[in-house]
Design an enzyme around this catalytic site. Sequence first.
Site, PDB file in Angstrom:
ATOM      1  N   ASP A   1       0.476   3.711   2.296  1.00 40.92           N
ATOM      2  CA  ASP A   1       0.241   4.318   3.606  1.00 40.92           C
ATOM      3  C   ASP A   1      -0.848   5.387   3.465  1.00 40.92           C
ATOM      4  OD1 ASP A   1       1.011   4.058   6.351  1.00 40.92           O
ATOM      5  OD2 ASP A   1       1.970   6.005   6.214  1.00 40.92           O
TER       6      ASP A   1
ATOM      7  N   ASP B   1       0.848  -1.212   0.000  1.00 38.11           N
ATOM      8  CA  ASP B   1       0.000   0.000   0.000  1.00 38.11           C
ATOM      9  C   ASP B   1       0.867   1.240   0.000  1.00 38.11           C
ATOM     10  OD1 ASP B   1       0.418   1.018   2.990  1.00 38.11           O
ATOM     11  OD2 ASP B   1       0.353  -1.156   3.013  1.00 38.11           O
TER      12      ASP B   1
END
Length: 273
Positions: A216, A214
């Site tokens: 973040d 991901d």
Amino acid sequence: MVKLKIGIIGGTGLDNPEIFTNKNEVSVTTPYGAPSSSLITGQLHGVDVVLLARHGRQHETNPSSINYRANIHALKEIGCTHVLATNACGSLRDEYRVGDLIILDQFIDKTFKRECTFYSGYEGGPKGVMHIPMGHPFCEDTRKCMIEASKGFGFSFHEKGTIVIIEGPRFSTVAESKMFRLWGADLIGMTTVPEVCLAKEAGLCYSAVAMVTDYDSWKEDEPHVSVEIVGQRLRDNAEKATKVLLKAVELIAQRDWDDVIKRHKDVVDGSVM
Ligand code: ADE
């Protein structure tokens, strides 16, 4: 020549024991308590290996509650010379993309409630005050094997990356995520520290491969990190880390590690006051 045994610490979604032959399950305890899971011993390419699930086999232990000391102690006690760790992580840079692998080389420690040394006067623990050097936290020789092992599969990987380790279990705010970028961190995770520090105190050859799941919370055109996103991206990409580990074990087994292990031991012995 020292007999090699390679511990593998499997992170979230990266702890599949099916890759071993001659599997056996061993439950152990340590002066620090029980490790996160039983140890699965076995072989890969004829090399002795031991698998430990960092969060437990049902992912029941949160990052702050993992008994890192018991995990490293258990692997050392069972005879491991090396530890190869896998981690899911968030990316703090455009150039580290979802699905990329990174052979970590630096960390920034933002944890604050973990036991981070074996030398804390614990009953049954080692004596003295330990000031282990941490300029280069990972074993460079083992990192080289992991880098070599990542080549040739056609997927994107990075030879270096600085990971900031947060206490968790919550993910970061937008402001924190942007701050970590300003600090120079490339990646974000919750478990590399104190694991790598304890491995160094134990004189182990430790290297970690992180996988980006991901971005973040900093990136405006991407959804913020969530359990759902991490889980999905791990399912999509987990076999990459497994491939690298398999190859790394093969490469590690091809050389003599006596000098490296002696160097690590000398650092440990010279760091206790
Ligand atoms: N593990 C995977 N993604 C993460 C993130 N964004 N922050 C902390 N740990 C993570």
